[in-house]
Design an enzyme around this catalytic site. Structure first.
Site, short mmCIF file in Angstrom:
data_model
loop_
_atom_site.label_atom_id
_atom_site.label_comp_id
_atom_site.label_asym_id
_atom_site.label_seq_id
_atom_site.Cartn_x
_atom_site.Cartn_y
_atom_site.Cartn_z
N GLU A 1 0.85 -1.19 0.00
CA GLU A 1 0.00 0.00 0.00
C GLU A 1 0.89 1.25 0.00
O GLU A 1 0.97 2.00 0.97
CB GLU A 1 -0.96 -0.08 1.19
N GLU B 1 -8.71 4.29 4.59
CA GLU B 1 -8.36 3.63 3.32
C GLU B 1 -8.26 4.73 2.27
O GLU B 1 -9.26 5.33 1.88
CB GLU B 1 -9.43 2.61 2.92
#
Ligand SMILES: *[C@@H]1O[C@H](CO)[C@@H](O)[C@H](O)[C@H]1NC(C)=O
Ligand SMILES: *[C@@H]1O[C@H](CO)[C@@H](O)[C@H](O)[C@H]1NC(C)=O
Ligand SMILES: *[C@@H]1O[C@H](CO)[C@@H](O)[C@H](O)[C@H]1NC(C)=O
Ligand SMILES: *[C@@H]1O[C@H](CO)[C@@H](O)[C@H](O)[C@H]1NC(C)=O
Length: 433
Positions: free
Chosen positions: A176, A376
């Site tokens: 990520e 997120e």
């Protein structure tokens, strides 16, 4: 002659023919028993999902097994990307190009490309010097591969009044990449931007720019490694994907719910809570700081602000306040982006399905941090973990505008939020590494 020709040509063919995983879309949600079982066994890697569809990565050698399991359950699938390595390769070429240009202007951090651990540690060293007494760097623990898990404290030590304590975690999942980009950018703004300067008298920040340094560095090492999520723990066994523990399933609150006991799974929880040096060291340091007020862990992707609980669908006692502060973030991001970036808010259990052992539940439930979030970051699934580097600067500035408004609200220091704030979040400071 033939032999040498073949060594040459066949070698090239084999090297360029290494096929990456396929990205499939299944016509069912991620909570379907068959999908969960396949993920639990490490046969698929859940990339993302909506209420109707689930996107999963499937390795070429597991295609037949997965197809059979899905068709037995009458789940149909379509291939979205036939070879994810094509996307990874494009990203790498772009990075190599940018890096060769950057070399000429000496070591430099910016938020227009993704940076490996060396660049990030170079930036921290620079921030340590430039930030003077306001910046203090410590190591929470040492990973199995010998890397420090660095924590950067930023505050004005001369201001002795009460301060809100804020813990920001990034990079716990290796692939990520936008997460460490956001944490490093926030550190830069908090330590050095005039707009944030007065906040240093009333806040004490703790940044973990890369909570999973072994996994993060590994994810820069090859096309195959780019989609690595876990740390690099050797669990025994010879299969490459069966290494590593999911550090976001390794925290002690309700450890094990929605996590896997299979080392080959992307959500392997490990053998016991805090078995991993990263999570053990970070919880020890968090425990040593009395009364953390705000905790945020940055992940990708999905554009959601998640608050507890992850392990149950029941709302926590201060859900109103949690939602209120989440809204400050979402509204500021939206305004800063000129209404382009929309975040969805909610409890992580209700929104994403039950899972536990995550940092935010632990910070809220065990440590008693009243405001605890998993954010997120973008996007909503078009590029997923492979968010193009052209999106980095807008993402970091919008996110900083969101955090700025949360903290202005938390500290009752007012201040302007939104568009103007975002304009002032200038990118590209140069430093000599
Ligand atoms: C799949 O569909 C077939 C035919 O429509 C049906 O007979 C079968 O029971 C279904 N299987 C499952 C697991 O739903
Ligand atoms: C930060 O700077 C101090 C000196 O001000 C130095 O002692 C320390 O080693 C530096 N830490 C890092 C991680 O660069
Ligand atoms: C804190 O105090 C020291 C010593 O008085 C001074 O040198 C320093 O500039 C001050 N720092 C800030 C941020 O005000
Ligand atoms: C973390 O993983 C270790 C082993 O790898 C295990 O012993 C521990 O129970 C796990 N803890 C949590 C909370 O997942």
């Amino acid at each position: 002659m033939w032999v040498s020709l073949c060594t040459l040509i066949c070698g090239v063919v084999i090297a360029s023919a290494e096929k990456g995983p396929e990205l499939w879309e299944l016509n069912t949600d991620a909570h379907h028993r068959v999908v969960r079982d396949l993920a639990d066994e490490g046969h698929i890697d859940v990339w993302g999902h909506t209420r109707q569809n689930t996107k999963v990565l499937v390795e070429p050698e597991l295609k037949h097994r997965v197809t059979r399991a899905l068709s037995d359950a009458n789940i149909s699938h379509s291939v979205v990307v036939p070879d994810v390595f094509d996307l990874v390769e494009k990203e790498r070429e772009n990075m190599v190009l940018k890096k060769s240009r950057r070399k000429r202007s000496a070591g430099q951090m910016d938020w227009t490309t993704y940076h490996d651990l060396d660049d990030i540690e170079g930036f921290l060293g620079w921030l340590n010097v430039t930030g003077g007494n306001n910046v203090h760097i410590a190591s929470a623990s040492t990973t199995t591969e010998g890397r420090p898990v660095l924590v950067v404290r930023i505050t004005n030590p001369n201001a002795t009044g009460p301060k809100k304590k804020i813990w920001i975690e990034g990079g716990i999942h290796a692939r990520e990449w936008i997460s460490p980009a956001v944490t490093t950018y926030l550190m830069h703004q908090v330590a050095l931007s005039p707009e944030w300067r007065d906040l240093l008298d009333v806040t004490e920040w703790y940044f973990v720019p890369v909570a999973n340094p072994d996994g993060y560095q590994f994810s820069f090492s090859s096309n195959r490694a780019r989609l690595w999520r876990k740390n690099r723990r050797d669990n025994g066994g010879l299969i490459a994907r069966c290494r590593g523990v999911d550090l976001n399933r390794n925290w002690s609150l309700k450890w094990g719910v929605g996590a896997s006991s299979n080392p080959c799974s992307e959500t392997y929880k490990g053998i016991e809570a805090f078995s991993e040096p990263e999570t053990f060291g970070l919880q020890r340091m968090m425990n040593s700081i009395p009364d953390i007020d705000l905790f945020i862990t940055f992940h990708s992707f999905g554009q959601t602000v998640l608050y507890p609980w992850g392990w149950t669908r029941d709302p926590p006692s201060n859900v109103k306040q949690l939602k209120g502060l989440a809204k400050k973030f979402a509204n500021a991001v939206n305004e800063a982006s000129g209404s382009q970036t929309e975040y969805e808010l909610g409890g992580s259990g209700p929104l994403y399905g039950l899972a536990s052992g995550a940092t935010d539940d632990w910070a809220y439930g065990e440590l008693g941090v009243p405001f605890s979030y998993t954010i997120e970051l973008p996007d909503q699934g078009t590029y997923g973990f492979l968010l193009p580097d052209s999106r980095i600067s807008s993402t970091v500035t919008e996110t900083a505008a969101g955090v700025y408004c949360m903290v202005r609200s938390l500290t009752n220091t007012g201040g302007r939020c939104g568009r103007r704030q975002a304009r002032n979040q200038n990118v590209n400071p140069r430093f000599r590494g």
